[in-house]
Design a protein around this motif. Sequence first.
Motif, PDB file in Angstrom:
ATOM      1  N   ALA A 119      -4.944   0.985 -20.789  1.00 38.64           N
ATOM      2  CA  ALA A 119      -3.831   1.281 -21.766  1.00 38.64           C
ATOM      3  C   ALA A 119      -3.783   0.195 -22.999  1.00 38.64           C
ATOM      4  N   MET A 120      -3.941  -1.003 -22.894  1.00 41.88           N
ATOM      5  CA  MET A 120      -3.935  -2.188 -23.761  1.00 41.88           C
ATOM      6  C   MET A 120      -5.213  -1.987 -24.586  1.00 41.88           C
ATOM      7  N   GLY A 169     -10.052  -2.840 -19.309  1.00 42.73           N
ATOM      8  CA  GLY A 169      -9.637  -2.324 -18.232  1.00 42.73           C
ATOM      9  C   GLY A 169     -10.613  -2.900 -16.852  1.00 42.73           C
ATOM     10  N   VAL A 225      -5.420   0.083 -14.863  1.00 38.18           N
ATOM     11  CA  VAL A 225      -4.887   1.118 -15.648  1.00 38.18           C
ATOM     12  C   VAL A 225      -4.008   0.345 -16.999  1.00 38.18           C
ATOM     13  N   MET A 226      -3.511  -0.768 -16.455  1.00 36.32           N
ATOM     14  CA  MET A 226      -2.806  -1.555 -17.723  1.00 36.32           C
ATOM     15  C   MET A 226      -3.965  -2.217 -18.631  1.00 36.32           C
ATOM     16  N   GLY A 227      -4.962  -2.646 -18.177  1.00 29.79           N
ATOM     17  CA  GLY A 227      -5.946  -3.055 -19.235  1.00 29.79           C
ATOM     18  C   GLY A 227      -6.652  -1.873 -19.940  1.00 29.79           C
ATOM     19  N   MET A 252      -4.130  -0.915 -10.564  1.00 31.32           N
ATOM     20  CA  MET A 252      -2.936  -1.184 -11.381  1.00 31.32           C
ATOM     21  C   MET A 252      -3.615  -1.881 -12.744  1.00 31.32           C
ATOM     22  N   GLY A 253      -4.282  -2.957 -12.183  1.00 32.16           N
ATOM     23  CA  GLY A 253      -4.985  -3.990 -13.358  1.00 32.16           C
ATOM     24  C   GLY A 253      -5.928  -3.184 -14.163  1.00 32.16           C
TER      25      GLY A 253
END
Length: 86
Positions: A35-36, A75, A31-33, A28-29
Motif C-alpha cells: 500500500a505504501m 511489499g 500488504v502494508m508495504g 501483513m508486512g
Amino acid sequence: MTKAASEIPVAVGPYGQSQPSCFHHMKMGFVMGGAMGMAAGALFSTFSCLMIGMQGRELRGIIGKTMMLSGGTFGTFMAVGMGIQC
C-alpha cells in the motif's frame, strides 16, 4: 471471599490466547508495504510524467505500471523484514 487461581479472569485478545503466526506477520508486512509503495509510486510517477508532458492513455499506463512495480518491491522488502523480526 477470595477467588481461587483457576477462577481469575484472563484477558483475551483479538486473536484468542495464541499470538499471530510468523506467516501472518509477513502477510501483513507485504500488504502494508504494498500500500505504501503504491501510494509513493503514484505520487512520484504522476509528478515525473507531468513534468515531461505526458497525457492521456500513456500517462495512465505509466502510472499504473510504476504503482504496481513500486508496491510489489516495497511489499516484498517489508515482508522479508517482518520475517526476520519473527
